[in-house]
Structures are given as C-alpha cells and as structure tokens.
Design a protein around this motif. Structure first.
Motif, short mmCIF file in Angstrom:
data_model
loop_
_atom_site.label_atom_id
_atom_site.label_comp_id
_atom_site.label_asym_id
_atom_site.label_seq_id
_atom_site.Cartn_x
_atom_site.Cartn_y
_atom_site.Cartn_z
N THR A 137 -77.07 50.32 14.32
CA THR A 137 -78.51 50.08 14.18
C THR A 137 -78.97 48.82 14.91
O THR A 137 -80.15 48.72 15.25
CB THR A 137 -78.92 49.97 12.70
N LYS A 138 -78.06 47.90 15.16
CA LYS A 138 -78.46 46.68 15.88
C LYS A 138 -78.88 46.97 17.32
O LYS A 138 -79.54 46.16 17.95
CB LYS A 138 -77.33 45.66 15.85
N PHE A 139 -78.53 48.15 17.83
CA PHE A 139 -78.90 48.52 19.20
C PHE A 139 -80.27 49.20 19.28
O PHE A 139 -80.70 49.59 20.36
CB PHE A 139 -77.83 49.44 19.80
N PHE A 140 -80.94 49.39 18.15
CA PHE A 140 -82.25 50.04 18.12
C PHE A 140 -83.33 49.01 17.81
O PHE A 140 -83.55 48.67 16.66
CB PHE A 140 -82.29 51.17 17.07
N PRO A 141 -84.04 48.53 18.81
CA PRO A 141 -85.10 47.54 18.57
C PRO A 141 -86.31 48.21 17.89
O PRO A 141 -86.42 49.44 17.85
CB PRO A 141 -85.45 47.04 19.97
N PRO A 142 -87.22 47.41 17.37
CA PRO A 142 -88.41 47.97 16.71
C PRO A 142 -89.21 48.91 17.61
O PRO A 142 -89.83 49.85 17.12
CB PRO A 142 -89.23 46.73 16.34
N LEU A 143 -89.18 48.71 18.91
CA LEU A 143 -89.91 49.59 19.83
C LEU A 143 -89.37 51.03 19.74
O LEU A 143 -90.14 51.98 19.69
CB LEU A 143 -89.79 49.08 21.27
N VAL A 144 -88.07 51.18 19.68
CA VAL A 144 -87.47 52.51 19.57
C VAL A 144 -87.87 53.15 18.25
O VAL A 144 -88.26 54.32 18.20
CB VAL A 144 -85.93 52.42 19.70
N ASN A 145 -87.80 52.39 17.17
CA ASN A 145 -88.19 52.92 15.85
C ASN A 145 -89.66 53.35 15.85
O ASN A 145 -90.00 54.39 15.29
CB ASN A 145 -87.94 51.89 14.76
N GLY A 146 -90.51 52.56 16.46
CA GLY A 146 -91.93 52.90 16.53
C GLY A 146 -92.19 54.17 17.32
O GLY A 146 -93.03 54.99 16.95
N ILE A 147 -91.46 54.34 18.41
CA ILE A 147 -91.62 55.55 19.23
C ILE A 147 -91.19 56.78 18.44
O ILE A 147 -91.86 57.82 18.47
CB ILE A 147 -90.84 55.41 20.55
N VAL A 148 -90.09 56.67 17.72
CA VAL A 148 -89.61 57.81 16.92
C VAL A 148 -90.63 58.18 15.86
O VAL A 148 -90.96 59.36 15.66
CB VAL A 148 -88.24 57.50 16.29
#
Length: 159
Positions: A137-148
C-alpha cells in the motif's frame, strides 16, 4: 537499556487520545451519518435491480446494517490479526455494485444467490491476500486512490 521517549514503541498512538465527550459524540455522529447513506444505498440499488419486494429490500438493508456494525466492531476493537483499532465505521462498498447488477441481469445466472456466493468467495480471497496488499500500500499515493474512487463513481452513474 532504557528506551527514550522518542522511540516509536513508547510514543502514544493518536487513536488512543481522549477527545472528551463532546468531540467524541460529534465525530461519532459524523461517522454514522456518513456510513448510513452508503450502507443503505447499495442494498437499495441491488435489490431494485434484482426485482425484490420492498420487504425483501428492507431485509437486505437490515443485513447490511448488521454486517456493517459487526465489521465496525472488529475494526475498532481489533482482534489478533483483525482490525486497525482506529475510530472508524465500516459500510458497504460501491465497488462491486456494477458487477452485482451485471450478474443479476444476465440470463440463467441464478440471480441474487449467485451474487451472495460471489461476495462470500471474494471476501475469503480478500482475506487471504491481505498480508500481501498490506505490504504494497505504500506504493499507492493518494492520487491513485482518488482516481480509483472516481472511476467507481463514474461506473455507477447509469445506475
């Protein structure tokens, strides 16, 4: 050897801070109101897509509330290998709604029982792969989470 106050093992955890009764009630109410919309919306959407009666949709909502409450207790209190011990409320995910509706609407699929079986199987698989994902999970920045989250919302727009 003594540990200094700066070591992580002796530092108090922010989630253990006592906020007082007023702030705790306000945060609790905020969590419940936020959760309630999501935990009721998914059974409404899936139940209507399955052509359930209002009484059956009510039962589906009650089951979602019960499961959300149980998951909240597991997350908040924490058991060995379960729960983050953070003040949060678990609800129903919108991520699978489009897939559930596709299963329900496909010919000869079996409808809602197949959806329930798929959810149980997916939960079991998710439980098995959790240790792997907790390390990446450390490789997923907030930008990736927001896009998903945005993509999930866009796929639900037709519903």
């Amino acid at each position: 050897m003594t540990t200094s106050p700066d070591t992580p093992s002796s530092a108090p955890r922010p989630e253990d801070e006592n906020l007082g009764i007023g702030a705790s009630l306000a945060y609790g109410l905020q969590h419940v109101l936020t959760m309630y919309g999501g935990i009721v919306a998914v059974p409404l959407i899936v139940g209507q897509a399955a052509g359930l009666s209002p009484a059956d949709i009510g039962l589906l909502i009650a089951a979602s509330l019960f499961a959300g409450g149980l998951a909240t207790l597991l997350q908040t209190l924490g058991l060995p290998f379960f729960g983050c011990q953070l003040p949060l409320v678990q609800g129903v995910s919108f991520a699978g709604v489009a897939t559930m509706i596709a299963i329900i609407s496909s010919d000869g699929s079996g409808g809602l029982p197949v959806v329930f079986g798929a959810v149980i199987a997916a939960a079991f698989i998710g439980l098995l792969i959790t240790p792997v994902f907790s390390r990446i999970t450390k490789f997923f920045p907030p930008l990736v989470n927001g896009i998903v989250i945005t993509i999930i919302g866009l796929t639900l727009m037709p519903v």
